[in-house]
Design a protein around this motif. Sequence first.
Motif, PDB file in Angstrom:
ATOM      1  N   ARG B 206       0.813  -1.216   0.000  1.00  0.00           N
ATOM      2  CA  ARG B 206       0.000   0.000   0.000  1.00  0.00           C
ATOM      3  C   ARG B 206       0.845   1.264   0.000  1.00  0.00           C
ATOM      4  O   ARG B 206       0.411   2.307  -0.454  1.00  0.00           O
ATOM      5  N   TRP B 214      -2.148   5.132  -7.339  1.00  0.00           N
ATOM      6  CA  TRP B 214      -3.550   4.701  -7.390  1.00  0.00           C
ATOM      7  C   TRP B 214      -4.429   5.626  -6.548  1.00  0.00           C
ATOM      8  O   TRP B 214      -5.491   6.078  -6.976  1.00  0.00           O
ATOM      9  N   ARG B 215      -3.946   5.895  -5.315  1.00  0.00           N
ATOM     10  CA  ARG B 215      -4.706   6.797  -4.442  1.00  0.00           C
ATOM     11  C   ARG B 215      -4.892   8.165  -5.109  1.00  0.00           C
ATOM     12  O   ARG B 215      -5.973   8.756  -5.059  1.00  0.00           O
ATOM     13  N   ILE B 218      -7.521   8.006  -7.803  1.00  0.00           N
ATOM     14  CA  ILE B 218      -8.885   7.985  -7.247  1.00  0.00           C
ATOM     15  C   ILE B 218      -9.270   9.382  -6.765  1.00  0.00           C
ATOM     16  O   ILE B 218     -10.362   9.894  -7.059  1.00  0.00           O
ATOM     17  N   ALA B 219      -8.340   9.989  -6.012  1.00  0.00           N
ATOM     18  CA  ALA B 219      -8.617  11.335  -5.472  1.00  0.00           C
ATOM     19  C   ALA B 219      -8.906  12.319  -6.601  1.00  0.00           C
ATOM     20  O   ALA B 219      -9.838  13.127  -6.520  1.00  0.00           O
ATOM     21  N   GLU B 289      -8.523  -2.746  -2.791  1.00  0.00           N
ATOM     22  CA  GLU B 289      -9.166  -2.433  -1.507  1.00  0.00           C
ATOM     23  C   GLU B 289     -10.631  -2.154  -1.773  1.00  0.00           C
ATOM     24  O   GLU B 289     -10.964  -1.280  -2.579  1.00  0.00           O
ATOM     25  N   LEU B 292     -12.896   2.237   0.973  1.00  0.00           N
ATOM     26  CA  LEU B 292     -12.110   3.467   0.904  1.00  0.00           C
ATOM     27  C   LEU B 292     -12.614   4.419   1.987  1.00  0.00           C
ATOM     28  O   LEU B 292     -13.817   4.592   2.151  1.00  0.00           O
ATOM     29  N   LEU B 294     -12.609   8.123   2.730  1.00  0.00           N
ATOM     30  CA  LEU B 294     -12.324   9.418   2.115  1.00  0.00           C
ATOM     31  C   LEU B 294     -12.477  10.543   3.133  1.00  0.00           C
ATOM     32  O   LEU B 294     -13.391  10.527   3.945  1.00  0.00           O
TER      33      LEU B 294
END
Lengths: 431, 299
Positions: B206, B214-215, B218-219, B289, B292, B294
């Motif tokens: 991670r 990846w994070r 997504i963000a 995952e 999530l 957020l």
Amino acid sequence: MKKLVPMLLLACALAAPASAQLRITITSGVTDPIDIAIVPFARAGVSDPLDVAEVIQRDLESTGRFKGMPRSDMAALSKPTTAAEVVAAEWKQLNNDYVVVGRVTSQTDGTVRIDAELVNVLTGLRISGPYSIVPAASIRNGAHRVADALFEKITGVRGAFSTRIAYVSVDGKPPNQRYELYVADSDGANRVRILASPLPIMSPAWSPDGEWLAYVSFERRTSAIFVQHRRTGKKTMVSARAGINGAPSYSPDGKNLLLTLSGSNGNLDVYLLELASNQLKRLTDDPGIDTEAVMSVDGTVYFTSDRSGNPQIYRLTPGSNERPKRVTFTGSYNARPRVSPDGRQLAVLTQDGGAFRIAVQDLATNNVQVLSKGNQEESPSFAPNGTMLIFAGRERGQGVLQTISVDGQISARLDADAGEVREPVWGPFLP
Amino acid sequence: MPPNRKLIQFRWRGYALSILLHSALVAAAVYGWFTWKHRAPDVDTLAIEGSVVDERVLKSIAAMPEAPPEKPPEPEPVPVPEPEPEPAPVEEQGPPAPDPAELERKEEERLAQEQKQKEEAEQKAAQELKEREEAERVEKEKQAAAKAAEEKAAKEKAAAEKKAAEKKKAEEAAAAKKAAEEKARLARQAELMKSLEAEERGNAARNSSEASQWRAAIAAKIQRNWKTPPSAVTGVECNVTVTQVPGGDVTDVRGIKCNVDDPVLSESLRNAVMGASPLPPPPAGVPFERILELTFKPQ
């Protein structure tokens, strides 16, 4: 120590599930308008051909916060008139966030009922209402009220589409000019003339209850301040003192009128006139020009003064012996202050690179943002929900009505259907 | 018979009696000294009780069926030698005149003396009997006490042994329990270590740059879809739990918690996530995952 290690391991294990989730922080969004499809409303027994959906769409779009789906893009889609008929996925695929459907129905008592339903196509949430019942001749106003409700449901801010504006129109060329005072819907439609004069009419101002308008008229050959009832037309002269009588504006409680008087010596200062007793109280006493006073919800008075050499905005607190304090420091010209309904922002006319434009200053941070892009603009006035401003711009050498969102993103020109338009002022919320 | 002769006869008889008496006294003194000198130590004396049995009786008894064993004979008291009678004081005198009255008186005295001695001997014997009986009683009590003490000691010993056995048993059970617990603890520890290692591996994946990308992806997608309402200002903070399925489709947006109560803001967050669905997939090597967490913090 022997026990500590397993305890630590256990603590780590207990903490593990939380850390097993993916944590993401989002620090900003976009100011993109919300995509909304307003499907033509079903009609039943209504003779007025007004396109209610179109009125709602224009209202929402005028704020800059919404982008309506063009009718042409709806051609291939079914035209639902109830929320149950909306296939959310279909509208979502066309990048809509919301769909509005509705019906306009003539009722037996002669009124018209406008029903609207809101569907969030992203989440599938369906929200019944709002609806509006209006006289058959006021369908447009009914549409504005529905738009107000939709705006509030989606943005959390009360809509101001059903409010009124007032402005002065000047027609003809000197010496045969005609001055008129108009009241219209916030989108400029449904204008009603409440005063006409061959002599100048200036500085209209709304009373907080929206029933009265104060203005300066030269109908007596000299300047005088009148207050006039919007619907009955009844008017009263409240100040016709020697010298100049100008720039009236109501206090938030509607009991007082701020005005500018020159007295016999011609020195302009700001006064407070109590309407019930006609008592006058001087607020400024400076050899410079003090004018265009307006009172904030907290009682602070903002006004224009050239006491520093150039027009700038100052503030004072009535009843306090403190000297007025300067508020604006950006540029060499800041005039015509108007305070936002929440008292946090000040709209001014500012000189920006040789042009006169509308700017908004944050009173907490003193940050100034120039909103408009014209060259010769004037008279900014906040909408009662603080989301927009109306002002007078110029097109082809003629004054026109314009609105702009407080973030400067969306500007629109209102169809005043009149000649030279000056000094628009946005009225309060109506009951 | 002439009077002289009779007198001489009485005198010899007196001599003889005197000598006999003195001899008896000397003998008694010697015996007393000897007895005192060779006094037996104060120990329990084992006495042998004897009885004169007629042989015929024995024969008749032998012919009888066997009787139950008799109780052991009680120890006989120690025989105490009878004291010799004190000899009457003898006056050293010449041959007394044979006076019959005197003789009779003497004879009476002697008889009285003998009677006295006899009574004293009987009293002494009675006293000795009494003392012996007292001694026997004391001895019996002593024996009874000793027996009781012995029984008590035996009971206490038995109780102590029982207690010791129980203690031992409990100790063994405790030891077994402790061993089982230790085994379980070790097993748990091993399991925890195992999950921690897995967690570490997961964290490593991670925390890799691919996971960070990846994070960020997504963000960015959610950010592009978050049409911020007027209330989304600095200082506002919201947490949202999002569930996605492989492929990135968001199936659930819940647990929206903001530090301000604003339904429009909450709906804008839900719209942002749903509008961003499907979310970008993880790059190779980064575990997918489903959940999530957020945090929306407009700045």
